[in-house]
Enzyme design. Structure first.
Site, mmCIF file in Angstrom:
data_model
loop_
_atom_site.group_PDB
_atom_site.id
_atom_site.type_symbol
_atom_site.label_atom_id
_atom_site.label_comp_id
_atom_site.label_asym_id
_atom_site.label_seq_id
_atom_site.Cartn_x
_atom_site.Cartn_y
_atom_site.Cartn_z
ATOM 1 N N ASP A 1 0.878 -1.180 0.000
ATOM 2 C CA ASP A 1 0.000 0.000 0.000
ATOM 3 C C ASP A 1 0.908 1.221 0.000
ATOM 4 O OD1 ASP A 1 -2.364 1.622 0.290
ATOM 5 O OD2 ASP A 1 -1.908 1.840 2.406
ATOM 6 N N SER A 2 0.292 2.385 -0.148
ATOM 7 C CA SER A 2 1.069 3.618 -0.087
ATOM 8 C C SER A 2 1.496 3.948 1.348
ATOM 9 C CB SER A 2 0.210 4.761 -0.627
ATOM 10 O OG SER A 2 -1.016 4.803 0.072
ATOM 11 N N HIS B 1 -7.311 2.981 3.879
ATOM 12 C CA HIS B 1 -7.157 3.804 5.073
ATOM 13 C C HIS B 1 -8.484 4.009 5.812
ATOM 14 C CE1 HIS B 1 -3.267 4.879 3.357
ATOM 15 N NE2 HIS B 1 -2.975 5.594 4.430
ATOM 16 N N CYS C 1 -11.054 2.628 0.136
ATOM 17 C CA CYS C 1 -9.682 3.062 0.376
ATOM 18 C C CYS C 1 -9.267 2.329 1.643
ATOM 19 C CB CYS C 1 -9.622 4.571 0.578
ATOM 20 S SG CYS C 1 -8.007 5.142 1.159
ATOM 21 N N CYS D 1 -4.235 -1.538 -1.837
ATOM 22 C CA CYS D 1 -4.430 -0.113 -2.072
ATOM 23 C C CYS D 1 -5.450 0.005 -3.195
ATOM 24 C CB CYS D 1 -3.102 0.520 -2.487
ATOM 25 S SG CYS D 1 -3.234 2.253 -2.969
ATOM 26 N N GLU E 1 -3.470 8.643 8.625
ATOM 27 C CA GLU E 1 -2.012 8.548 8.807
ATOM 28 C C GLU E 1 -1.589 9.243 10.109
ATOM 29 O OE1 GLU E 1 0.676 7.407 6.605
ATOM 30 O OE2 GLU E 1 -0.787 6.411 5.313
HETATM 31 N N1 DGL Z 1 -4.690 3.244 0.897
HETATM 32 C C1 DGL Z 1 -4.863 3.904 -0.379
HETATM 33 C C2 DGL Z 1 -6.058 3.339 -1.097
HETATM 34 O O1 DGL Z 1 -6.599 2.308 -0.700
HETATM 35 C C3 DGL Z 1 -5.122 5.369 -0.259
HETATM 36 C C4 DGL Z 1 -4.086 6.204 0.272
HETATM 37 C C5 DGL Z 1 -3.402 7.004 -0.782
HETATM 38 O O2 DGL Z 1 -3.998 7.908 -1.364
HETATM 39 O O3 DGL Z 1 -2.258 6.692 -1.012
HETATM 40 O O4 DGL Z 1 -6.489 3.896 -2.070
#
Ligand code: DGL
Length: 269
Positions: free
Chosen positions: A10-11, A186, A184, A73, A152
């Site tokens: 993931d990011s 997050h 997402c 992600c 975050e």
């Molecule tokens: N966790 C990423 C997702 O599921 C989103 C976070 C980001 O924008 O990097 O899209």
């Protein structure tokens, strides 16, 4: 093949919600996680940039001789999945299809909300996946980019999170969705605030468990059978920026599963 790890990326910290579900579903499987924290967020970037970052994450995880890749992600799954599959010698699982399936199973009215990053919403990936399963479904989408820095930062249940959720979600609530996909990885960290804002009648979909089910099914195939119970499972976490803020969230999300965290540079792979 059997004792090779599952690779997850993931990011940032968001993919840990998927990693946690994988650890719970497959306690004996070794796993390697990459959070590209130096370049988070992906969701505000162009498709070609997200694709390039995703391929670099894939290259890194391939160095660990993974037996399966989980793209934890939504932004990367929305715009880079085809390229990742093309480049991969091992099965690749994204988060969009499992999340869409779960939403279609859960909805009664057929009006489904999707929230995600700008990249995910602009790609239309959820609409396509949902409507392929149920052509009369109505999908109401909304990008909620500020949820990512809130997650975050660990600001998941305070006044700022509540005001942000009300601003983003008020219209979706009025649109009468009965199911909301947290598109997402997050966003499940803000689950309580999102749930309270939408109201009790709205089911929230977190694709993490659906992804874990899919991975378990794939491992049941002969190509990559699961390890026998009792094998000691490695959980290696790698990130591309300083560990301190990530570690705080990782401990909160994973507890004792956060066994080893190391900072790496993707341009060395
Ligand atoms: N966790 C990423 C997702 O599921 C989103 C976070 C980001 O924008 O990097 O899209």
């Amino acid at each position: 093949m059997n004792d090779r790890p599952i690779g997850v990326f993931d990011s940032g910290v968001g993919g840990l919600t998927v990693f946690r579900a994988l650890c719970a579903a497959l306690p004996d499987e070794p796993m390697v996680y990459l959070g590209d924290t130096a370049r988070v967020p992906y969701g505000t970037r162009s498709p070609s940039t997200v694709e390039r970052y995703s391929m670099e994450a894939q290259d890194f995880l391939n160095q660990h001789r993974i037996k399966l890749l989980v793209v934890a992600c939504n932004s990367a799954s929305s715009v880079a999945l085809d390229s990742l599959v093309r480049e991969s010698d091992v099965p690749v699982v994204g988060v969009i299809a499992p999340g869409a399936r779960r939403a279609v199973e859960q909805t009664r009215s057929g009006v489904i909300g999707v929230i995600g990053t700008r990249a995910t919403v602009a790609s239309g990936a959820y609409e396509r996946a949902i409507q392929a399963l149920r052509s009369d479904a109505r999908v109401e989408s909304r990008a909620c980019p500020l949820f990512v820095p809130l997650a975050e930062e660990g600001w998941t249940d305070n006044d700022v999170a509540r005001a942000t959720a009300e601003t983003y979600l008020g219209e979706l609530r009025e649109a009468g969705v009965d199911t909301l996909v947290m598109g997402c990885t997050h966003y499940p960290l803000l689950r309580e605030v999102i749930g309270a804002t939408m109201g009790a009648g709205v089911e929230l979909v977190d694709s993490a468990e659906a992804v874990a089910d899919e991975v378990r099914g794939l491992l049941a195939d002969e190509a990559a059978p699961p390890l026998p119970a009792g094998a000691s499972a490695r959980r290696d976490l790698f990130i591309t920026d300083e560990p301190a803020p990530f570690m705080r969230m990782a401990e909160r999300i994973l507890g004792p599963e956060a066994t080893r965290i190391e900072q790496v540079r993707l341009d060395e792979y």
